[in-house]
Scaffold this active site. Structure first.
Site, PDB file in Angstrom:
ATOM      1  N   GLY A   1      -7.858 -31.959  12.568  1.00 58.21           N
ATOM      2  CA  GLY A   1      -6.711 -32.647  13.141  1.00 58.21           C
ATOM      3  C   GLY A   1      -5.475 -31.774  13.211  1.00 58.21           C
ATOM      4  O   GLY A   1      -5.245 -30.910  12.349  1.00 58.21           O
ATOM      5  N   GLU A   2      -4.634 -32.018  14.213  1.00 57.49           N
ATOM      6  CA  GLU A   2      -3.405 -31.249  14.386  1.00 57.49           C
ATOM      7  C   GLU A   2      -2.286 -31.685  13.450  1.00 57.49           C
ATOM      8  O   GLU A   2      -1.287 -30.969  13.332  1.00 57.49           O
ATOM      9  CB  GLU A   2      -2.930 -31.346  15.838  1.00 57.49           C
ATOM     10  CG  GLU A   2      -3.839 -30.610  16.810  1.00 57.49           C
ATOM     11  CD  GLU A   2      -3.352 -30.677  18.235  1.00 57.49           C
ATOM     12  OE1 GLU A   2      -2.300 -31.319  18.486  1.00 57.49           O
ATOM     13  OE2 GLU A   2      -4.017 -30.119  19.121  1.00 57.49           O
ATOM     14  N   LYS A   3      -2.420 -32.836  12.783  1.00 61.72           N
ATOM     15  CA  LYS A   3      -1.376 -33.222  11.834  1.00 61.72           C
ATOM     16  C   LYS A   3      -1.217 -32.160  10.753  1.00 61.72           C
ATOM     17  O   LYS A   3      -0.100 -31.821  10.361  1.00 61.72           O
ATOM     18  CB  LYS A   3      -1.693 -34.579  11.191  1.00 61.72           C
ATOM     19  CG  LYS A   3      -0.573 -35.050  10.230  1.00 61.72           C
ATOM     20  CD  LYS A   3      -0.897 -36.388   9.597  1.00 61.72           C
ATOM     21  CE  LYS A   3      -1.877 -36.247   8.464  1.00 61.72           C
ATOM     22  NZ  LYS A   3      -1.275 -35.561   7.276  1.00 61.72           N
TER      23      LYS A   3
ATOM     24  N   MET B   1     -11.755 -35.829   3.049  1.00 60.86           N
ATOM     25  CA  MET B   1     -11.653 -36.133   1.618  1.00 60.86           C
ATOM     26  C   MET B   1     -11.797 -37.640   1.396  1.00 60.86           C
ATOM     27  O   MET B   1     -11.387 -38.160   0.351  1.00 60.86           O
ATOM     28  CB  MET B   1     -10.343 -35.613   1.037  1.00 60.86           C
ATOM     29  CG  MET B   1     -10.250 -34.108   1.003  1.00 60.86           C
ATOM     30  SD  MET B   1      -9.172 -33.443  -0.299  1.00 60.86           S
ATOM     31  CE  MET B   1      -7.619 -34.215   0.101  1.00 60.86           C
TER      32      MET B   1
ATOM     33  N   SER C   1      -4.087 -40.685   4.718  1.00 57.84           N
ATOM     34  CA  SER C   1      -4.615 -41.459   3.586  1.00 57.84           C
ATOM     35  C   SER C   1      -3.530 -41.747   2.567  1.00 57.84           C
ATOM     36  O   SER C   1      -3.579 -42.755   1.851  1.00 57.84           O
ATOM     37  CB  SER C   1      -5.759 -40.678   2.922  1.00 57.84           C
ATOM     38  OG  SER C   1      -6.804 -40.451   3.833  1.00 57.84           O
TER      39      SER C   1
ATOM     40  N   GLN D   1      -2.846 -25.910   8.126  1.00 57.55           N
ATOM     41  CA  GLN D   1      -4.227 -25.839   7.651  1.00 57.55           C
ATOM     42  C   GLN D   1      -5.162 -25.454   8.790  1.00 57.55           C
ATOM     43  O   GLN D   1      -6.074 -24.634   8.616  1.00 57.55           O
ATOM     44  CB  GLN D   1      -4.629 -27.186   7.058  1.00 57.55           C
ATOM     45  CG  GLN D   1      -6.085 -27.289   6.646  1.00 57.55           C
ATOM     46  CD  GLN D   1      -6.381 -28.625   6.001  1.00 57.55           C
ATOM     47  OE1 GLN D   1      -5.989 -28.872   4.878  1.00 57.55           O
ATOM     48  NE2 GLN D   1      -7.062 -29.508   6.721  1.00 57.55           N
TER      49      GLN D   1
ATOM     50  N   LEU E   1     -10.909 -42.944   4.495  1.00 59.01           N
ATOM     51  CA  LEU E   1     -10.887 -42.751   5.940  1.00 59.01           C
ATOM     52  C   LEU E   1      -9.999 -43.762   6.655  1.00 59.01           C
ATOM     53  O   LEU E   1      -9.875 -44.918   6.254  1.00 59.01           O
ATOM     54  CB  LEU E   1     -12.306 -42.851   6.500  1.00 59.01           C
ATOM     55  CG  LEU E   1     -13.324 -41.835   5.960  1.00 59.01           C
ATOM     56  CD1 LEU E   1     -14.649 -41.989   6.677  1.00 59.01           C
ATOM     57  CD2 LEU E   1     -12.811 -40.408   6.080  1.00 59.01           C
TER      58      LEU E   1
ATOM     59  N   HIS F   1      -9.246 -40.006  11.079  1.00 62.86           N
ATOM     60  CA  HIS F   1     -10.515 -39.343  10.791  1.00 62.86           C
ATOM     61  C   HIS F   1     -11.569 -39.714  11.828  1.00 62.86           C
ATOM     62  O   HIS F   1     -12.334 -38.865  12.296  1.00 62.86           O
ATOM     63  CB  HIS F   1     -11.033 -39.757   9.404  1.00 62.86           C
ATOM     64  CG  HIS F   1     -10.183 -39.342   8.261  1.00 62.86           C
ATOM     65  ND1 HIS F   1      -9.437 -40.239   7.528  1.00 62.86           N
ATOM     66  CD2 HIS F   1      -9.959 -38.124   7.703  1.00 62.86           C
ATOM     67  CE1 HIS F   1      -8.804 -39.596   6.566  1.00 62.86           C
ATOM     68  NE2 HIS F   1      -9.088 -38.318   6.650  1.00 62.86           N
TER      69      HIS F   1
ATOM     70  N   GLN G   1      -7.748 -27.572  -3.957  1.00 62.46           N
ATOM     71  CA  GLN G   1      -6.583 -27.555  -3.073  1.00 62.46           C
ATOM     72  C   GLN G   1      -5.437 -28.416  -3.602  1.00 62.46           C
ATOM     73  O   GLN G   1      -4.410 -28.555  -2.942  1.00 62.46           O
ATOM     74  CB  GLN G   1      -6.964 -27.989  -1.663  1.00 62.46           C
ATOM     75  CG  GLN G   1      -7.364 -29.438  -1.481  1.00 62.46           C
ATOM     76  CD  GLN G   1      -7.951 -29.698  -0.107  1.00 62.46           C
ATOM     77  OE1 GLN G   1      -9.042 -29.229   0.217  1.00 62.46           O
ATOM     78  NE2 GLN G   1      -7.215 -30.437   0.711  1.00 62.46           N
TER      79      GLN G   1
END
Length: 320
Positions: free
Chosen positions: A145-147, A27, A184, A151, A30, A34, A58
């Site tokens: 990403g695992e954060k 999104m 972000s 999701q 960055l 990212h 979302q």
């Protein structure tokens, strides 16, 4: 680097790229996290594509869609420097034209617990935009990403359920030197909040450490993490605790042990257990998660602060 603004332009630019093709959707706004996805894609794939699109579907009512940070020229420069071949930067009506009426919904605890409970319909918005982007880009490997662990699990589920021809690869959370997960939204934190923000990760580490003790249960992990987040180093002295809470200003949204594939809460710790949390500092909502350190857990892909690597989702004939 080719910047494609329409679906037709993106498909034309992507058609002749060497395969395999890696793809990371973003999104924008960055940061190094990212770029670690792009780095992982470059390590595995002959070509890399990315997207920059602040997806309105979302964001819930009252969330920060209008204020979400945007800096397209900076984002494009960083992606080009990172080695991205094609970046898809559509306008909203390119992905959601007039009359758009289709949804992608994953049912059950995977979308109704934790983030799903706090942000109703959020994962429907994620699923539909990722499905559309996969249809446009048609990558061989999707890097996430695992954060955003829930999701990640949602995308893996609908990709598997719909038999989409793409591998979903995860990249461990990239962290600031003090442990704060890169996001972000961290730019919203005041200086005082930024100094406090890493305490969420430290609390998760305390919970993970508790999981490694003999006879530990999921409840013990949550109690240890909550205690580390809310209580002062001196222990349970009521005055000290009250002063600590006054300084803290964390508003805990959730903190739970779940199965990382289904996000069903767990009572007994297992090899797929994950400790996940969300908390507010002022108006800024922070999320984070860590795998728990049960003795039989495969730790080969566990992230340390500042580390980045990738791990692929099991093949379709494997047990989820």
């Amino acid at each position: 680097m080719i910047v494609a603004r329409t679906i037709a332009e993106a498909r034309a630019a992507l058609r002749d790229l060497p395969r395999p093709l890696g793809f990371t959707p973003t999104m924008g706004a960055l940061h190094a996290g990212h770029l670690s996805l792009v780095e992982a894609a470059r390590a595995r794939c002959a070509s890399v594509a990315a997207s920059v699109f602040v997806n309105p579907t979302q964001f819930g009512r009252g969330e920060d869609f209008g204020a979400y940070p945007r800096d397209e020229s900076r984002d494009l420069r960083l992606l080009e420097e990172a080695g991205v071949a094609v970046v898809f930067v559509p306008e909203t009506d390119e992905l959601y034209p007039e009359g758009f009426a289709t949804n992608v919904h994953v049912g059950g605890a995977l979308t109704e617990s934790l983030e799903g409970a706090s942000r109703p319909d959020h994962f429907d918005g994620v699923a539909v935009v990722v499905a559309k982007l996969l249809g446009v880009v048609q990558p061989d490997v999707l890097f996430l990403g695992e954060k955003d662990a829930q999701q990640l699990a949602v995308v893996r589920r609908f990709v598997r359920d719909l038999d989409l021809p793409v591998e979903v690869a995860s990249v461990p959370t990239l962290r600031e030197p003090d442990g704060l997960a890169m996001s972000s939204r961290n730019i919203y934190l005041t200086a005082a909040q930024r100094a406090l923000a890493p305490d969420l990760y430290l609390a998760l580490l305390a919970g993970a450490a508790a999981a490694g003790k003999p006879g530990a249960a999921a409840k013990d992990v949550v109690v240890a993490a909550t205690g580390a987040l809310l209580l002062p180093p001196g222990g349970l002295d009521p005055v000290a605790a009250e002063e600590a809470l006054a300084r803290l200003r964390f508003k805990l949204d959730y903190l739970a042990i779940v199965n990382e594939d289904t996000f069903v809460p767990e009572v007994a710790l297992g090899p797929r257990s994950r400790l996940a949390a969300a908390a507010f500092l002022g108006s800024t909502r922070l999320i984070d998660n860590v795998p728990v350190a049960v003795p039989d857990r495969d730790r080969t892909t566990a992230a340390s602060p500042g580390a980045a690597s990738s791990s692929a989702y099991p093949a379709k004939d494997a047990t989820a």
